[in-house]
Scaffold this motif. Structure first.
Motif, mmCIF file in Angstrom:
data_model
loop_
_atom_site.group_PDB
_atom_site.id
_atom_site.type_symbol
_atom_site.label_atom_id
_atom_site.label_comp_id
_atom_site.label_asym_id
_atom_site.label_seq_id
_atom_site.Cartn_x
_atom_site.Cartn_y
_atom_site.Cartn_z
ATOM 1 N N GLN A 153 0.862 -1.175 0.000
ATOM 2 C CA GLN A 153 0.000 0.000 0.000
ATOM 3 C C GLN A 153 0.899 1.226 0.000
ATOM 4 O O GLN A 153 1.844 1.309 0.795
ATOM 5 N N GLN A 154 0.615 2.163 -0.904
ATOM 6 C CA GLN A 154 1.469 3.334 -1.038
ATOM 7 C C GLN A 154 0.642 4.614 -1.040
ATOM 8 O O GLN A 154 -0.582 4.579 -1.175
ATOM 9 N N ILE A 155 1.332 5.734 -0.893
ATOM 10 C CA ILE A 155 0.664 7.025 -0.950
ATOM 11 C C ILE A 155 0.110 7.236 -2.357
ATOM 12 O O ILE A 155 0.433 6.494 -3.278
ATOM 13 N N SER A 156 -0.683 8.263 -2.538
ATOM 14 C CA SER A 156 -1.323 8.503 -3.831
ATOM 15 C C SER A 156 -0.292 8.664 -4.935
ATOM 16 O O SER A 156 0.811 9.172 -4.720
ATOM 17 N N THR A 157 -0.656 8.216 -6.129
ATOM 18 C CA THR A 157 0.261 8.184 -7.267
ATOM 19 C C THR A 157 0.906 9.531 -7.538
ATOM 20 O O THR A 157 2.085 9.615 -7.858
ATOM 21 N N GLY A 158 0.155 10.601 -7.392
ATOM 22 C CA GLY A 158 0.685 11.926 -7.695
ATOM 23 C C GLY A 158 1.860 12.342 -6.825
ATOM 24 O O GLY A 158 2.607 13.244 -7.179
ATOM 25 N N LYS A 159 2.032 11.693 -5.676
ATOM 26 C CA LYS A 159 3.111 12.052 -4.756
ATOM 27 C C LYS A 159 4.289 11.082 -4.824
ATOM 28 O O LYS A 159 5.308 11.297 -4.192
ATOM 29 N N LEU A 160 4.155 10.006 -5.599
ATOM 30 C CA LEU A 160 5.220 9.014 -5.691
ATOM 31 C C LEU A 160 6.304 9.454 -6.674
ATOM 32 O O LEU A 160 6.006 10.039 -7.712
ATOM 33 N N PRO A 161 7.578 9.160 -6.388
ATOM 34 C CA PRO A 161 8.625 9.390 -7.388
ATOM 35 C C PRO A 161 8.415 8.431 -8.550
ATOM 36 O O PRO A 161 7.818 7.355 -8.389
ATOM 37 N N LEU A 162 8.896 8.800 -9.725
ATOM 38 C CA LEU A 162 8.650 7.999 -10.926
ATOM 39 C C LEU A 162 9.121 6.559 -10.778
ATOM 40 O O LEU A 162 8.513 5.639 -11.326
ATOM 41 N N ARG A 163 10.197 6.341 -10.035
ATOM 42 C CA ARG A 163 10.752 4.992 -9.915
ATOM 43 C C ARG A 163 9.826 4.025 -9.169
ATOM 44 O O ARG A 163 10.015 2.807 -9.217
ATOM 45 N N LEU A 164 8.800 4.536 -8.494
ATOM 46 C CA LEU A 164 7.894 3.690 -7.722
ATOM 47 C C LEU A 164 6.546 3.462 -8.413
ATOM 48 O O LEU A 164 5.682 2.775 -7.875
ATOM 49 N N LEU A 165 6.363 4.014 -9.587
ATOM 50 C CA LEU A 165 5.095 3.831 -10.294
ATOM 51 C C LEU A 165 4.945 2.385 -10.754
ATOM 52 O O LEU A 165 5.906 1.748 -11.176
ATOM 53 N N ARG A 166 3.745 1.858 -10.709
ATOM 54 C CA ARG A 166 3.471 0.486 -11.150
ATOM 55 C C ARG A 166 3.125 0.423 -12.630
ATOM 56 O O ARG A 166 3.215 -0.626 -13.258
ATOM 57 N N ASN A 167 2.680 1.534 -13.191
ATOM 58 C CA ASN A 167 2.459 1.612 -14.634
ATOM 59 C C ASN A 167 2.580 3.066 -15.071
ATOM 60 O O ASN A 167 2.479 3.979 -14.249
ATOM 61 N N VAL A 168 2.832 3.254 -16.347
ATOM 62 C CA VAL A 168 3.020 4.589 -16.902
ATOM 63 C C VAL A 168 2.126 4.743 -18.122
ATOM 64 O O VAL A 168 2.053 3.841 -18.971
ATOM 65 N N ALA A 169 1.439 5.871 -18.228
ATOM 66 C CA ALA A 169 0.546 6.132 -19.360
ATOM 67 C C ALA A 169 1.183 7.145 -20.304
ATOM 68 O O ALA A 169 1.648 8.200 -19.873
ATOM 69 N N TYR A 170 1.207 6.805 -21.581
ATOM 70 C CA TYR A 170 1.707 7.706 -22.619
ATOM 71 C C TYR A 170 0.542 8.168 -23.483
ATOM 72 O O TYR A 170 -0.123 7.354 -24.120
ATOM 73 N N MET A 171 0.305 9.466 -23.484
ATOM 74 C CA MET A 171 -0.746 10.007 -24.332
ATOM 75 C C MET A 171 -0.268 9.989 -25.779
ATOM 76 O O MET A 171 0.837 10.430 -26.073
ATOM 77 N N PRO A 172 -1.065 9.465 -26.711
ATOM 78 C CA PRO A 172 -0.639 9.413 -28.105
ATOM 79 C C PRO A 172 -0.578 10.802 -28.728
ATOM 80 O O PRO A 172 -1.518 11.589 -28.606
ATOM 81 N N ILE A 173 0.527 11.108 -29.367
ATOM 82 C CA ILE A 173 0.724 12.395 -30.040
ATOM 83 C C ILE A 173 1.221 12.117 -31.453
ATOM 84 O O ILE A 173 2.249 11.445 -31.636
ATOM 85 N N ALA A 174 0.506 12.585 -32.447
ATOM 86 C CA ALA A 174 0.886 12.344 -33.839
ATOM 87 C C ALA A 174 2.306 12.831 -34.092
ATOM 88 O O ALA A 174 2.671 13.941 -33.710
ATOM 89 N N GLY A 175 3.121 11.968 -34.709
ATOM 90 C CA GLY A 175 4.509 12.307 -34.984
ATOM 91 C C GLY A 175 5.477 11.839 -33.926
ATOM 92 O O GLY A 175 6.687 11.994 -34.085
ATOM 93 N N ARG A 176 4.953 11.254 -32.846
ATOM 94 C CA ARG A 176 5.827 10.787 -31.759
ATOM 95 C C ARG A 176 6.158 9.303 -31.919
ATOM 96 O O ARG A 176 5.299 8.483 -32.263
ATOM 97 N N LEU A 177 7.399 8.975 -31.617
ATOM 98 C CA LEU A 177 7.924 7.620 -31.709
ATOM 99 C C LEU A 177 8.366 7.175 -30.322
ATOM 100 O O LEU A 177 9.080 7.902 -29.633
ATOM 101 N N ILE A 178 7.914 5.997 -29.889
ATOM 102 C CA ILE A 178 8.263 5.452 -28.582
ATOM 103 C C ILE A 178 8.837 4.052 -28.765
ATOM 104 O O ILE A 178 8.261 3.234 -29.489
ATOM 105 N N ILE A 179 9.973 3.779 -28.125
ATOM 106 C CA ILE A 179 10.601 2.467 -28.199
ATOM 107 C C ILE A 179 10.885 1.959 -26.787
ATOM 108 O O ILE A 179 11.401 2.698 -25.944
ATOM 109 N N PHE A 180 10.544 0.692 -26.532
ATOM 110 C CA PHE A 180 10.700 0.118 -25.194
ATOM 111 C C PHE A 180 11.106 -1.352 -25.307
ATOM 112 O O PHE A 180 10.935 -1.983 -26.362
ATOM 113 N N PRO A 181 11.653 -1.944 -24.233
ATOM 114 C CA PRO A 181 12.017 -3.360 -24.258
ATOM 115 C C PRO A 181 10.797 -4.239 -24.552
ATOM 116 O O PRO A 181 9.713 -4.008 -24.012
#
Length: 222
Positions: A153-181
């Motif tokens: 159980q953790q504090i609200s997502t908005g107060k967590l450092p990025l390294r502790l997030l359980r998932n990340v949302a990427y808003m789609p933007i035309a012309g953007r390229l994303i690469i991940f493992p």
């Protein structure tokens, strides 16, 4: 009775570098408007001629995965290869990579893509061609099974450092390229745009990269 030992702040340390990181790379292509105009035209024509395949798409259209072999998509393929060369430098690769497959996704309103990963690949990604408002984020999940086994159980997502997030949302933007493992579980939220007809289509292109040496070894063993 033994005295309780309490660690003092000066004894509390953490390595500044995080071990076992999960890198995600992105960039916005400089000539995306012209590129996307042609991509939209070609993909819409392809969709009219081909019923596509059923994969992770829930209600949308998923093309065959030979897109990288079609001449009309060479301009995008060139950009993907150029960007991934930079990724390889950052990741310390000693052998080049290449696109092993590539496909188009069309998600009209109400459509989405279920959770999945891309086996037998090293890097995967998405390029956004057409993104009406509220057309569905890309959600990337924490790949570590240990966190899923004993989720704290953790504090609200908005107060967590990025390294502790359980998932990340990427808003789609035309012309953007994303690469991940490729081992990262990910999915696409439902397209909830209020645009109607083709104006409401969410169009993206997905692809996989594999290292040249790994491909040669796999084919030698067959």
């Amino acid at each position: 009775m033994e005295k309780e030992i309490i660690a003092k702040p000066k004894d509390f340390k953490r390595h500044l570098d995080l071990f076992f990181p999960t890198p995600i790379y992105w960039c916005d292509l400089t000539d995306a408007n012209n590129l996307n105009e042609n991509l939209i035209k070609n993909i819409e024509e392809w969709k009219e001629k081909d019923k596509g395949v059923k994969n992770t798409n829930q209600g949308g259209w998923h093309s065959t995965t030979d897109m990288h072999l079609k001449k009309e998509y060479e301009p995008l393929l060139k950009e993907l290869n150029k960007f991934h060369k930079q990724v390889c430098v950052e990741e310390g690769y000693v052998h080049p990579t290449f696109v092993s497959n590539m496909w188009a996704n069309v998600n009209p309103p109400g459509c989405s893509n279920r959770t999945h990963l891309h086996p037998n690949c090293q890097w995967s990604g998405v390029y956004y061609v057409k993104t009406p408002e509220d057309c569905g984020d890309l959600i990337v999940e924490d790949p570590r099974p240990g966190y899923a086994m004993t989720a704290p159980q953790q504090i609200s997502t908005g107060k967590l450092p990025l390294r502790l997030l359980r998932n990340v949302a990427y808003m789609p933007i035309a012309g953007r390229l994303i690469i991940f493992p490729s081992f990262l579980n990910h999915y696409v939220d439902t397209n909830k745009t209020k645009e109607e007809g083709k104006k409401g289509w969410r169009i993206s292109i997905s692809f996989n990269f594999i290292q040249m040496a790994s491909y040669r070894i796999a084919n030698t063993e067959k």
